[in-house]
Design a protein around this motif. Structure first.
Motif, PDB file in Angstrom:
ATOM      1  N   GLU A 252      47.487 -39.401 -19.167  1.00 24.39           N
ATOM      2  CA  GLU A 252      47.046 -40.720 -19.613  1.00 24.39           C
ATOM      3  C   GLU A 252      45.539 -40.854 -19.515  1.00 24.39           C
ATOM      4  O   GLU A 252      44.896 -41.458 -20.372  1.00 24.39           O
ATOM      5  CB  GLU A 252      47.723 -41.799 -18.764  1.00 24.39           C
ATOM      6  CG  GLU A 252      49.211 -41.945 -19.026  1.00 24.39           C
ATOM      7  CD  GLU A 252      49.877 -42.907 -18.064  1.00 24.39           C
ATOM      8  OE1 GLU A 252      50.816 -43.582 -18.490  1.00 24.39           O
ATOM      9  OE2 GLU A 252      49.448 -42.977 -16.899  1.00 24.39           O
ATOM     10  N   GLN A 253      44.950 -40.276 -18.457  1.00 27.62           N
ATOM     11  CA  GLN A 253      43.498 -40.317 -18.335  1.00 27.62           C
ATOM     12  C   GLN A 253      42.841 -39.561 -19.483  1.00 27.62           C
ATOM     13  O   GLN A 253      41.831 -39.999 -20.034  1.00 27.62           O
ATOM     14  CB  GLN A 253      43.061 -39.718 -17.003  1.00 27.62           C
ATOM     15  CG  GLN A 253      43.262 -40.651 -15.819  1.00 27.62           C
ATOM     16  CD  GLN A 253      42.640 -40.091 -14.553  1.00 27.62           C
ATOM     17  OE1 GLN A 253      42.595 -38.881 -14.353  1.00 27.62           O
ATOM     18  NE2 GLN A 253      42.149 -40.971 -13.713  1.00 27.62           N
ATOM     19  N   ALA A 254      43.408 -38.404 -19.846  1.00 27.47           N
ATOM     20  CA  ALA A 254      42.831 -37.612 -20.935  1.00 27.47           C
ATOM     21  C   ALA A 254      42.959 -38.332 -22.265  1.00 27.47           C
ATOM     22  O   ALA A 254      42.112 -38.199 -23.142  1.00 27.47           O
ATOM     23  CB  ALA A 254      43.507 -36.242 -21.007  1.00 27.47           C
ATOM     24  N   ALA A 255      44.029 -39.113 -22.417  1.00 22.82           N
ATOM     25  CA  ALA A 255      44.249 -39.804 -23.690  1.00 22.82           C
ATOM     26  C   ALA A 255      43.373 -41.041 -23.829  1.00 22.82           C
ATOM     27  O   ALA A 255      43.043 -41.447 -24.940  1.00 22.82           O
ATOM     28  CB  ALA A 255      45.724 -40.191 -23.817  1.00 22.82           C
ATOM     29  N   ARG A 256      42.986 -41.667 -22.694  1.00 24.09           N
ATOM     30  CA  ARG A 256      42.178 -42.888 -22.739  1.00 24.09           C
ATOM     31  C   ARG A 256      40.740 -42.539 -23.106  1.00 24.09           C
ATOM     32  O   ARG A 256      40.145 -41.611 -22.581  1.00 24.09           O
ATOM     33  CB  ARG A 256      42.223 -43.585 -21.378  1.00 24.09           C
ATOM     34  CG  ARG A 256      41.272 -44.771 -21.229  1.00 24.09           C
ATOM     35  CD  ARG A 256      41.767 -45.956 -22.029  1.00 24.09           C
ATOM     36  NE  ARG A 256      40.824 -47.067 -21.927  1.00 24.09           N
ATOM     37  CZ  ARG A 256      40.890 -48.031 -20.998  1.00 24.09           C
ATOM     38  NH1 ARG A 256      41.872 -48.004 -20.099  1.00 24.09           N
ATOM     39  NH2 ARG A 256      40.012 -49.001 -20.973  1.00 24.09           N
ATOM     40  N   THR A 257      40.175 -43.294 -24.013  1.00 25.34           N
ATOM     41  CA  THR A 257      38.785 -43.100 -24.412  1.00 25.34           C
ATOM     42  C   THR A 257      37.957 -44.282 -23.924  1.00 25.34           C
ATOM     43  O   THR A 257      38.285 -45.439 -24.193  1.00 25.34           O
ATOM     44  CB  THR A 257      38.658 -42.974 -25.944  1.00 25.34           C
ATOM     45  OG1 THR A 257      39.417 -41.841 -26.386  1.00 25.34           O
ATOM     46  CG2 THR A 257      37.208 -42.784 -26.357  1.00 25.34           C
ATOM     47  N   TRP A 258      36.892 -43.976 -23.203  1.00 24.04           N
ATOM     48  CA  TRP A 258      35.961 -44.986 -22.713  1.00 24.04           C
ATOM     49  C   TRP A 258      34.663 -44.886 -23.496  1.00 24.04           C
ATOM     50  O   TRP A 258      34.251 -43.792 -23.882  1.00 24.04           O
ATOM     51  CB  TRP A 258      35.665 -44.772 -21.228  1.00 24.04           C
ATOM     52  CG  TRP A 258      36.868 -44.855 -20.350  1.00 24.04           C
ATOM     53  CD1 TRP A 258      37.807 -43.877 -20.161  1.00 24.04           C
ATOM     54  CD2 TRP A 258      37.281 -45.963 -19.553  1.00 24.04           C
ATOM     55  NE1 TRP A 258      38.780 -44.304 -19.293  1.00 24.04           N
ATOM     56  CE2 TRP A 258      38.478 -45.597 -18.890  1.00 24.04           C
ATOM     57  CE3 TRP A 258      36.762 -47.233 -19.319  1.00 24.04           C
ATOM     58  CZ2 TRP A 258      39.152 -46.431 -18.035  1.00 24.04           C
ATOM     59  CZ3 TRP A 258      37.426 -48.076 -18.451  1.00 24.04           C
ATOM     60  CH2 TRP A 258      38.606 -47.694 -17.824  1.00 24.04           C
ATOM     61  N   LYS A 259      34.025 -46.000 -23.705  1.00 27.48           N
ATOM     62  CA  LYS A 259      32.727 -46.010 -24.387  1.00 27.48           C
ATOM     63  C   LYS A 259      31.653 -46.411 -23.382  1.00 27.48           C
ATOM     64  O   LYS A 259      31.745 -47.452 -22.740  1.00 27.48           O
ATOM     65  CB  LYS A 259      32.740 -46.967 -25.575  1.00 27.48           C
ATOM     66  CG  LYS A 259      33.467 -46.415 -26.787  1.00 27.48           C
ATOM     67  CD  LYS A 259      33.186 -47.237 -28.032  1.00 27.48           C
ATOM     68  CE  LYS A 259      33.867 -46.619 -29.255  1.00 27.48           C
ATOM     69  NZ  LYS A 259      33.271 -45.327 -29.624  1.00 27.48           N
ATOM     70  N   HIS A 260      30.630 -45.564 -23.247  1.00 26.58           N
ATOM     71  CA  HIS A 260      29.490 -45.840 -22.380  1.00 26.58           C
ATOM     72  C   HIS A 260      28.224 -45.985 -23.221  1.00 26.58           C
ATOM     73  O   HIS A 260      28.157 -45.502 -24.361  1.00 26.58           O
ATOM     74  CB  HIS A 260      29.304 -44.711 -21.363  1.00 26.58           C
ATOM     75  CG  HIS A 260      30.185 -44.855 -20.162  1.00 26.58           C
ATOM     76  ND1 HIS A 260      29.968 -44.178 -18.985  1.00 26.58           N
ATOM     77  CD2 HIS A 260      31.296 -45.621 -19.953  1.00 26.58           C
ATOM     78  CE1 HIS A 260      30.899 -44.514 -18.098  1.00 26.58           C
ATOM     79  NE2 HIS A 260      31.722 -45.365 -18.674  1.00 26.58           N
ATOM     80  N   VAL A 261      27.227 -46.621 -22.616  1.00 27.21           N
ATOM     81  CA  VAL A 261      25.933 -46.810 -23.277  1.00 27.21           C
ATOM     82  C   VAL A 261      24.899 -45.992 -22.534  1.00 27.21           C
ATOM     83  O   VAL A 261      24.731 -46.134 -21.312  1.00 27.21           O
ATOM     84  CB  VAL A 261      25.521 -48.295 -23.286  1.00 27.21           C
ATOM     85  CG1 VAL A 261      24.215 -48.470 -24.056  1.00 27.21           C
ATOM     86  CG2 VAL A 261      26.622 -49.146 -23.893  1.00 27.21           C
ATOM     87  N   LYS A 262      24.188 -45.129 -23.234  1.00 24.87           N
ATOM     88  CA  LYS A 262      23.129 -44.337 -22.626  1.00 24.87           C
ATOM     89  C   LYS A 262      21.859 -45.183 -22.495  1.00 24.87           C
ATOM     90  O   LYS A 262      21.785 -46.312 -22.996  1.00 24.87           O
ATOM     91  CB  LYS A 262      22.871 -43.089 -23.473  1.00 24.87           C
ATOM     92  CG  LYS A 262      24.084 -42.165 -23.545  1.00 24.87           C
ATOM     93  CD  LYS A 262      23.939 -41.071 -24.572  1.00 24.87           C
ATOM     94  CE  LYS A 262      22.899 -40.057 -24.212  1.00 24.87           C
ATOM     95  NZ  LYS A 262      22.897 -38.903 -25.133  1.00 24.87           N
ATOM     96  N   ALA A 263      20.855 -44.632 -21.849  1.00 22.97           N
ATOM     97  CA  ALA A 263      19.624 -45.381 -21.604  1.00 22.97           C
ATOM     98  C   ALA A 263      18.942 -45.801 -22.895  1.00 22.97           C
ATOM     99  O   ALA A 263      18.289 -46.855 -22.956  1.00 22.97           O
ATOM    100  CB  ALA A 263      18.670 -44.540 -20.750  1.00 22.97           C
ATOM    101  N   ASP A 264      19.088 -45.003 -23.948  1.00 25.29           N
ATOM    102  CA  ASP A 264      18.450 -45.338 -25.226  1.00 25.29           C
ATOM    103  C   ASP A 264      19.329 -46.224 -26.104  1.00 25.29           C
ATOM    104  O   ASP A 264      19.003 -46.475 -27.266  1.00 25.29           O
ATOM    105  CB  ASP A 264      18.072 -44.065 -25.988  1.00 25.29           C
ATOM    106  CG  ASP A 264      19.289 -43.189 -26.305  1.00 25.29           C
ATOM    107  OD1 ASP A 264      20.428 -43.586 -25.963  1.00 25.29           O
ATOM    108  OD2 ASP A 264      19.095 -42.097 -26.881  1.00 25.29           O
TER     109      ASP A 264
END
Length: 741
Positions: A252-264
Motif C-alpha cells: 500500500e505504501q508503494a502504491a500511494r503517491t505523495w506530492k512534495h514541493v522542492k525549494a524552487d
C-alpha cells in the motif's frame, strides 16, 4: 548522541541501542555508601576485642563478599574510588574492559597512576601525541562528573563512561562496552548519509525535521539548516496527513503517491517508506523518499499511447469504443440518435508511393486537423488505421443531420494540402451507420459503418453511403465462406482440377493448368470466384496456394515425362517471403523434375517493382522452373515487364480471344503478340478458346498453344491419367489424328 535507533527492516523494527540507560540515583548512592564502608576494611580481630566485635567483623566480611558477588554479576563495569581517586572496589566486568591494565588494579592504587601507565603502554590511542593534556582532561571529567563520554581503547573497543560523585567526595563509575552499537551506528550513518535515496528523520510528536542526508539536500534544494526549521507537512503539496499516521502495508505504501514541493517550487511525485526509531533520544520516524516523477510521467505517456494514435494524437479504437459506449448509454434514455461516420481516404497509397511516407504522414496529420476543426466539441474523432478515421456525432434527430456533416467533411478534406513544396489533393469516402437502428453497441456500429464505407468506395469514390441490412447479410455470407474455407484447407478438402494445354500445330496435350476446386458437402462445387477473393483478403491464400502446389506436383509426377503442370501464384504468396522454399519442398517430396513445373504470375505482381519479387523469380528460374505471364494485355504496361524478366511463356487473356473470328482489332492484337513472342523466343498460349473459328484464327496467326472449353473443361486427376493414356495409345499407333482436334 542518540540513545537508541531503530533501523529499517523488511518485516519489523530492529532496535539499535547506542548507549546504556542512565543508572538510577539510588543504585549509584547504594554503591557509593558501600564504597565508604569498604574503603579500608579491617577483618582481623584484636586480642582485647570482645566476642561480640569478632562476630560483627565476620558478618561484615560476609556482607562484603555478598556485595562483591552482586557487583560482579552486573553486565556493566563498576568502579568505586575514594575522594583521593584511589580504588576501593571494582567488579569483574571492569577488569575485563581494561584487561591490559587490570594488573595495576589494587585497593589504594590511584586511578591517575593506572592512566599514566596505560598511556605509556599505548592502551589509549586518543592520547597519542598529547598525553599530558589527555590525562588532565580525563581527570577533570573524573572530578567534575555529570556528563557521559566515550573512550576508545587500543583494541578498537569503544567504552561509554558515566561517573557520579558520592556524598563524601568519592566517585562511582559505570563502564559500558558500546563497540557493537557504535559499529551499528556507523553502518546506519553510512546507509543514511551515503544513501542515494533522499532520507529524512522527523520527530513523531511535532513532525519537525531532525535530520536529512546529502541526497535529500541535493534533491530538494534546501540546506540542512533550512530543513531543520521545517516540518514534514511544509514539504507536502496537498496531503494533510503525515506519511506515517496511517498504518499501511509495504504494498500500500508503494502504491500511494505523495506530492512534495522542492525549494524552487517544483512538484515531484514520491513513494514514501517509513520506519519508527529513536533519534537524539527522541521518538522519531525515518522516511525514505523515492522520487517516482519520471516513472509517473512515463506511465502517463504509456497510458496515452495505449489509447491514442502515435501519429495524429487522436484516440485509437480502444478509446473510441469506450467513448461510444458512454454516448450510447446516454442515448438509450433519450430519443436522440448517434451517427457513426467511417471516413476512408481515396488513393492514399499512391501518395505514399509517389511522394514518400514522410509526406504521407504530414497529410494524415493535416486531415486530422481539418476533421477536428469541422466538428463540434461534443463530437468524437478517432483514427483506426493508416487511412481511416471515425467520427461519432451525438444528439441527432434525423439522418439528414449526418448527411450534412458528411458533406462538410468531404469538402474540408478536398482542399489542396501544401506539403514539402508539393500540392497534394486527396479525396475521401464515408460510410454512415445510425444508432440504435444499425447497432446498439460500439462494435456493431463500427462494423456497420465499415460495410457502408466499402459500398461507398465500390459505387463511387468521393461520396458517402448509409448502411443497409443487405450489406450485413453479404458480410455474414463472406464470413461463413472464410470459416468453411479455413476448415476445408485444414482437412485437405480442396482439390486441383486440370485443364489441358494443347499444341495447336499437332493437337497434342503438352501440359495442364491446375485449377482449384472446392467440393462442398452442402453447396456442391463452390466457384473459385466466390472463395479466392476471400482467401486473398484473409491471408488464407498462402496455405491454399501451398496445398495446391504440392498436390499438383504429386499428381504430375505420375504423368508422362513430356507433360508439364502449370500452377497459378498469387502476389500475396511472394510477400510471405518463403515461396522459394515452398516450391523447392514440393518438388523434392514429389520427385517432379523442375523443368516440368510451370508457375503463372500476373502483371499485378510486377506492378510492385520489388527487388525481392524479381530475386525470387530469378531463383525459381535458376532451379529449372518455367515462369509464365498470365492474362497478358490486361495490365498497365505489359511490354515493360517483358524487359524486367525473361519469361518462358506469355498467355493471352481470353478477352482478346473471344469472337476472334469476327473482330479485326482482336486479330491485329493477337498477330502483334504472336510476332512479339517469336522475336523474344517465348511460347504464346491463348486462353478461353471455345469455338472452331477462334481456333482457326489462332492457328492462322501462328499461336503456339491453346486452352479452353473447345478442348476440354478442367478434369480431376483420375480422368487426366485416362486422357494421357489414350494419347499415348494414339502415339503408339503412329496415327496422324491427334487426341484433341
Amino acid at each position: 548522541m542518540p540513545q537508541e535507533l531503530r533501523s529499517l527492516g523488511a518485516t519489523g523494527t530492529c532496535k539499535l541501542s547506542f548507549g546504556s540507560r542512565k543508572p538510577k540515583k539510588r543504585k549509584l548512592a547504594a554503591l557509593a555508601t558501600a564504597g565508604q564502608r569498604l574503603r579500608k576494611p579491617r577483618f582481623a580481630r584484636a586480642p582485647h576485642q570482645p566476642a561480640e566485635s569478632g562476630a560483627a567483623i565476620i558478618e561484615a566480611r560476609k556482607s562484603h563478599d555478598r556485595l562483591r558477588q552482586a557487583v560482579d554479576m552486573l553486565p556493566q563495569g563498576i568502579v568505586i574510588l575514594d575522594p583521593e581517586g584511589r580504588y576501593v572496589l571494582w567488579n569483574k566486568q571492569y577488569s575485563e574492559i581494561y584487561s591490559k591494565t587490570a594488573d595495576l588494579f589494587a585497593e589504594g592504587a590511584r586511578l591517575e597512576d593506572t592512566l599514566r601507565i596505560g598511556v605509556a603502554r599505548g592502551d589509549y590511542p586518543e592520547a597519542l601525541g598529547h598525553e599530558d593534556e589527555w590525562i588532565a582532561d580525563r581527570l577533570k571529567k573524573l572530578y567534575e562528573p555529570g556528563k557521559r563520554h566515550e573512550q576508545t581503547l587500543s583494541d578498537g573497543r569503544v567504552i561509554l563512561i558515566e561517573e557520579r560523585r558520592t556524598e563524601d567526595g568519592g566517585v562511582v563509575g559505570l563502564r559500558v562496552d558500546i563497540t557493537e552499537l557504535k559499529q551499528r551506528e556507523a553502518s546506519f550513518r553510512l546507509l543514511f548519509d551515503g544513501n542515494p535515496v533522499p532520507m529524512i528523520v522527523c520527530a513523531l510528536d511535532d513532525e519537525r525535521i531532525l535530520g536529512v542526508n546529502e541526497s535529500a539536500v541535493a534533491h530538494y534544494g534546501y540546506s540542512r539548516a533550512e530543513f531543520e526549521k521545517l516540518k514534514i507537512r511544509s514539504l507536502q503539496a496537498f496531503d494533510s496527513e503525515s506519511p506515517w499516521t496511517i498504518d499501511r502495508s509495504s504494498e500500500e505504501q508503494a502504491a500511494r503517491t505523495w506530492k512534495h514541493v522542492k525549494a524552487d517550487g517544483t512538484l515531484i511525485d514520491l513513494a514514501i517508506y517509513s520506519r519508527e526509531l529513536t533519534y537524539a533520544e527522541r521518538p522519531a520516524v525515518l522516511l525514505a523518499l523515492m522520487d517516482i516523477t519520471e516513472r509517473k510521467r512515463a506511465e502517463a505517456r504509456l497510458a496515452f499511447m495505449a489509447q491514442h494514435d502515435g501519429l495524429t494524437g487522436l484516440p485509437n479504437r480502444n478509446l473510441l469504443r469506450q467513448t461510444m459506449d458512454e454516448m450510447l448509454l446516454h442515448t438509450r434514455r433519450s430519443p436522440e440518435k448517434v451517427a457513426v461516420l467511417m471516413l476512408g481516404l481515396d488513393n492514399f497509397k499512391a501518395v505514399n508511393e509517389t511522394l514518400g511516407h514522410a509526406v504521407g504522414d504530414k497529410l494524415l496529420r493535416g486531415v486530422a486537423k481539418r476533421l477536428r476543426s469541422s466538428l463540434r466539441e461534443d463530437d468524437a474523432l478517432a483514427r483506426l488505421n493508416s487511412d481511416e478515421f471515425v467520427i461519432v456525432q451525438s444528439g441527432l434527430t434525423r439522418p439528414e443531420d449526418a448527411v450534412l456533416l458528411a458533406k462538410r467533411l468531404l469538402e474540408a478534406i478536398a482542399d489542396p494540402y501544401l506539403l514539402d513544396g508539393h500540392s497534394v489533393v486527396i479525396g475521401a469516402s464515408i460510410g454512415i451507420a445510425m444508432a440504435p437502428g444499425d447497432g446498439d453497441d460500439s462494435e456493431k456500429l463500427l462494423k456497420s459503418a465499415d460495410m457502408a464505407l466499402s459500398r461507398a468506395k465500390l459505387d463511387a469514390r468521393g461520396t458517402f453511403a448509409f448502411f443497409e441490412a443487405a450489406l450485413d447479410a453479404k458480410a455474414q455470407t463472406r464470413r461463413k465462406i472464410e470459416v468453411e474455407l479455413r476448415d476445408a484447407i485444414q482437412n485437405d478438402v480442396l482439390r486441383p482440377y486440370y485443364q489441358p494445354l494443347v499444341d495447336l500445330s499437332s493437337g497434342r496435350i503438352t501440359g495442364f493448368e491446375a485449377l482449384v476446386r472446392w467440393p462442398h458437402p452442402e453447396r456442391g462445387m463452390v466457384s473459385p470466384a466466390e472463395f479466392i477473393p476471400v482467401a486473398e483478403d484473409t491471408g488464407l491464400i498462402n496455405p491454399l496456394g501451398g496445398l495446391m502446389l504440392r498436390r499438383a506436383c504429386f499428381d504430375a509426377a505420375t504423368w508422362p515425362d513430356d507433360v508439364r503442370v502449370a500452377v497459378n501464384l498469387s502476389p500475396l504468396q511472394f510477400r510471405s517471403g518463403n515461396l522459394l522454399s515452398v516450391v523447392t519442398d514440393a518438388l523434392k517430396h514429389s520427385g517432379l523434375p523442375p523443368r516440368r513445373l510451370e508457375l503463372e504470375i500476373t502483371e499485378t505482381l510486377l506492378l510492385e517493382k520489388s527487388a525481392q519479387v524479381l530475386a525470387t523469380l530469378h531463383a525459381l528460374r535458376a532451379l529449372g522452373v518455367r515462369i509464365s505471364m498470365d492474362d497478358f494485355g490486361t495490365g498497365y504496361s505489359s511490354l515493360s515487364y517483358l524487359r524486367s524478366f525473361p519469361f518462358d511463356k506469355i498467355k493471352i487473356d481470353q478477352l482478346f480471344v473471344r469472337d476472334l473470328g469476327a473482330n479485326r482489332e482482336s486479330q491485329a492484337i493477337i498477330r502483334s503478340i504472336v510476332s512479339l513472342g517469336k522475336g523474344l523466343g517465348v511460347i504464346i498460349t491463348a486462353e478461353g478458346v471455345e469455338t472452331e473459328a477462334e481456333l482457326s484464327c489462332l492457328r492462322a496467326e501462328g499461336c503456339d498453344e491453346g486452352q479452353g472449353f473447345l478442348f476440354s473443361k478442367a478434369r480431376p486427376n483420375a480422368e487426366i491419367i485416362s486422357l494421357l493414356t489414350a494419347q499415348r495409345g494414339i502415339d503408339g499407333d503412329e496415327s496422324d489424328t491427334a487426341l484433341v482436334a
